[in-house]
Design a protein around this motif. Structure first.
Motif, PDB file in Angstrom:
ATOM      1  N   ALA A   9     -17.468  17.019   4.313  1.00 38.79           N
ATOM      2  CA  ALA A   9     -16.585  16.253   5.194  1.00 38.79           C
ATOM      3  C   ALA A   9     -15.139  16.559   4.831  1.00 38.79           C
ATOM      4  CB  ALA A   9     -16.858  14.762   5.065  1.00 38.79           C
ATOM      5  N   SER A  10     -14.267  16.535   5.832  1.00 39.26           N
ATOM      6  CA  SER A  10     -12.853  16.849   5.622  1.00 39.26           C
ATOM      7  C   SER A  10     -11.982  15.610   5.733  1.00 39.26           C
ATOM      8  CB  SER A  10     -12.386  17.875   6.659  1.00 39.26           C
ATOM      9  OG  SER A  10     -13.066  19.081   6.475  1.00 39.26           O
ATOM     10  N   PHE A  11     -10.869  15.654   5.010  1.00 34.01           N
ATOM     11  CA  PHE A  11      -9.824  14.637   5.112  1.00 34.01           C
ATOM     12  C   PHE A  11      -8.502  15.378   5.240  1.00 34.01           C
ATOM     13  CE2 PHE A  11      -6.412  12.067   3.410  1.00 34.01           C
ATOM     14  CZ  PHE A  11      -6.652  10.830   3.969  1.00 34.01           C
ATOM     15  N   SER A  12      -7.660  14.930   6.165  1.00 36.86           N
ATOM     16  CA  SER A  12      -6.328  15.506   6.312  1.00 36.86           C
ATOM     17  C   SER A  12      -5.376  14.418   6.783  1.00 36.86           C
ATOM     18  CB  SER A  12      -6.338  16.652   7.324  1.00 36.86           C
ATOM     19  OG  SER A  12      -5.020  17.118   7.518  1.00 36.86           O
ATOM     20  N   SER A  13      -4.309  14.208   6.033  1.00 36.11           N
ATOM     21  CA  SER A  13      -3.299  13.226   6.427  1.00 36.11           C
ATOM     22  C   SER A  13      -2.293  13.829   7.395  1.00 36.11           C
ATOM     23  CB  SER A  13      -2.569  12.695   5.197  1.00 36.11           C
ATOM     24  OG  SER A  13      -1.892  13.745   4.536  1.00 36.11           O
ATOM     25  N   ASP A  14      -2.200  15.140   7.431  1.00 33.77           N
ATOM     26  CA  ASP A  14      -1.182  15.816   8.225  1.00 33.77           C
ATOM     27  C   ASP A  14      -1.317  15.524   9.717  1.00 33.77           C
ATOM     28  OD1 ASP A  14      -0.247  16.883   5.867  1.00 33.77           O
ATOM     29  OD2 ASP A  14      -1.287  18.782   6.108  1.00 33.77           O
ATOM     30  N   GLY A  15      -0.344  14.787  10.250  1.00 33.41           N
ATOM     31  CA  GLY A  15      -0.310  14.466  11.672  1.00 33.41           C
ATOM     32  C   GLY A  15      -1.302  13.410  12.114  1.00 33.41           C
ATOM     33  N   LYS A  16      -2.002  12.781  11.174  1.00 34.68           N
ATOM     34  CA  LYS A  16      -3.053  11.830  11.535  1.00 34.68           C
ATOM     35  C   LYS A  16      -2.758  10.393  11.121  1.00 34.68           C
ATOM     36  CE  LYS A  16      -6.740  15.183  11.693  1.00 34.68           C
ATOM     37  NZ  LYS A  16      -8.114  15.480  11.306  1.00 34.68           N
ATOM     38  N   ILE A  17      -1.556  10.146  10.628  1.00 35.02           N
ATOM     39  CA  ILE A  17      -1.196   8.786  10.228  1.00 35.02           C
ATOM     40  C   ILE A  17      -0.088   8.292  11.138  1.00 35.02           C
ATOM     41  CG2 ILE A  17      -0.316   7.310   8.395  1.00 35.02           C
ATOM     42  CD1 ILE A  17      -1.631   9.186   6.406  1.00 35.02           C
ATOM     43  N   LYS A  18      -0.325   7.119  11.729  1.00 32.70           N
ATOM     44  CA  LYS A  18       0.673   6.479  12.585  1.00 32.70           C
ATOM     45  C   LYS A  18       1.147   5.194  11.913  1.00 32.70           C
ATOM     46  CE  LYS A  18      -1.187   8.130  16.983  1.00 32.70           C
ATOM     47  NZ  LYS A  18      -1.674   7.708  18.311  1.00 32.70           N
ATOM     48  N   TRP A  19       2.415   4.874  12.127  1.00 26.75           N
ATOM     49  CA  TRP A  19       2.985   3.628  11.618  1.00 26.75           C
ATOM     50  C   TRP A  19       3.497   2.831  12.795  1.00 26.75           C
ATOM     51  CZ3 TRP A  19       7.878   1.565  12.078  1.00 26.75           C
ATOM     52  CH2 TRP A  19       8.133   0.424  11.295  1.00 26.75           C
ATOM     53  N   GLU A  20       3.349   1.512  12.710  1.00 28.61           N
ATOM     54  CA  GLU A  20       3.897   0.623  13.726  1.00 28.61           C
ATOM     55  C   GLU A  20       4.249  -0.718  13.088  1.00 28.61           C
ATOM     56  OE1 GLU A  20       0.951  -1.375  16.476  1.00 28.61           O
ATOM     57  OE2 GLU A  20      -0.301   0.237  15.653  1.00 28.61           O
ATOM     58  N   SER A  21       5.098  -1.450  13.764  1.00 31.00           N
ATOM     59  CA  SER A  21       5.460  -2.801  13.340  1.00 31.00           C
ATOM     60  C   SER A  21       5.506  -3.678  14.585  1.00 31.00           C
ATOM     61  CB  SER A  21       6.823  -2.806  12.640  1.00 31.00           C
ATOM     62  OG  SER A  21       7.856  -2.553  13.573  1.00 31.00           O
ATOM     63  N   ASP A  22       5.843  -4.935  14.397  1.00 28.22           N
ATOM     64  CA  ASP A  22       5.960  -5.830  15.550  1.00 28.22           C
ATOM     65  C   ASP A  22       7.000  -5.321  16.541  1.00 28.22           C
ATOM     66  OD1 ASP A  22       4.032  -7.484  14.483  1.00 28.22           O
ATOM     67  OD2 ASP A  22       5.472  -8.907  13.632  1.00 28.22           O
ATOM     68  N   ALA A  23       8.034  -4.629  16.039  1.00 29.00           N
ATOM     69  CA  ALA A  23       9.121  -4.178  16.901  1.00 29.00           C
ATOM     70  C   ALA A  23       9.044  -2.700  17.287  1.00 29.00           C
ATOM     71  CB  ALA A  23      10.457  -4.433  16.196  1.00 29.00           C
ATOM     72  N   THR A  24       8.143  -1.930  16.642  1.00 29.04           N
ATOM     73  CA  THR A  24       8.103  -0.486  16.856  1.00 29.04           C
ATOM     74  C   THR A  24       6.710  -0.046  17.296  1.00 29.04           C
ATOM     75  OG1 THR A  24       9.759  -0.212  15.125  1.00 29.04           O
ATOM     76  CG2 THR A  24       8.556   1.756  15.773  1.00 29.04           C
ATOM     77  N   ALA A  25       6.650   0.717  18.384  1.00 28.80           N
ATOM     78  CA  ALA A  25       5.373   1.255  18.881  1.00 28.80           C
ATOM     79  C   ALA A  25       4.836   2.302  17.895  1.00 28.80           C
ATOM     80  CB  ALA A  25       5.579   1.882  20.257  1.00 28.80           C
ATOM     81  N   PRO A  26       3.520   2.550  17.886  1.00 24.97           N
ATOM     82  CA  PRO A  26       2.933   3.524  16.963  1.00 24.97           C
ATOM     83  C   PRO A  26       3.559   4.909  17.103  1.00 24.97           C
ATOM     84  CG  PRO A  26       1.211   2.273  18.072  1.00 24.97           C
ATOM     85  CD  PRO A  26       2.501   1.920  18.752  1.00 24.97           C
ATOM     86  N   GLN A  27       3.786   5.546  15.949  1.00 19.80           N
ATOM     87  CA  GLN A  27       4.346   6.886  15.923  1.00 19.80           C
ATOM     88  C   GLN A  27       3.780   7.644  14.717  1.00 19.80           C
ATOM     89  OE1 GLN A  27       8.641   6.640  14.873  1.00 19.80           O
ATOM     90  NE2 GLN A  27       8.230   4.456  14.841  1.00 19.80           N
TER      91      GLN A  27
END
Length: 120
Positions: free
Chosen positions: A42-60
């Motif tokens: 099985a593979s794991f890659s964080s590159d380009g696959k993690i999004k951050w969001e907050s109450d005020a900011t849409a996922p990016q």
């Protein structure tokens, strides 16, 4: 795959040897242990696959190539029973919110969620 959260550290650009200030506002080092608990590779890659969001900011998408990773490079293929401990740097919009990991960005639900909060 199993993923264990090991730690979080909010960092300055100087603290990670970045070439510039964070584009979104805050660098953060996330440390994880990733283990293949299945019976197939099985593979794991964080590159380009993690999004951050907050109450005020849409996922990016917030992965970055800035800074130096500590420990093993988590982005690899794991044989059954193999595990690694390592970290990667994110460029997030603030110190509060959540980071979500998407094995496939088209999945209906993230593979895991890390809630980020200053002081926790």
């Amino acid at each position: 795959m199993s993923v264990w959260f090991e730690g979080i550290e909010y960092l300055s650009a100087q603290g990670i040897g970045a070439t510039g200030e964070p584009k979104r506002g805050q660098f953060v080092r996330i440390t994880l242990t990733v283990k293949n608990v299945g019976t197939k590779n099985a593979s794991f890659s964080s590159d380009g696959k993690i999004k951050w969001e907050s109450d005020a900011t849409a996922p990016q998408v917030v992965t970055t190539t800035e800074g130096v990773r500590e420990g093993a490079d988590l982005n690899t293929t794991y044989k059954p029973g193999q595990s690694l401990n390592g970290s990667f740097i994110l460029d997030i919009g603030g110190q509060e919110g959540k980071a979500t990991y998407w094995q496939n960005l088209t999945d209906a639900q993230p593979s895991f969620v890390l809630k980020l909060s200053l002081g926790e």
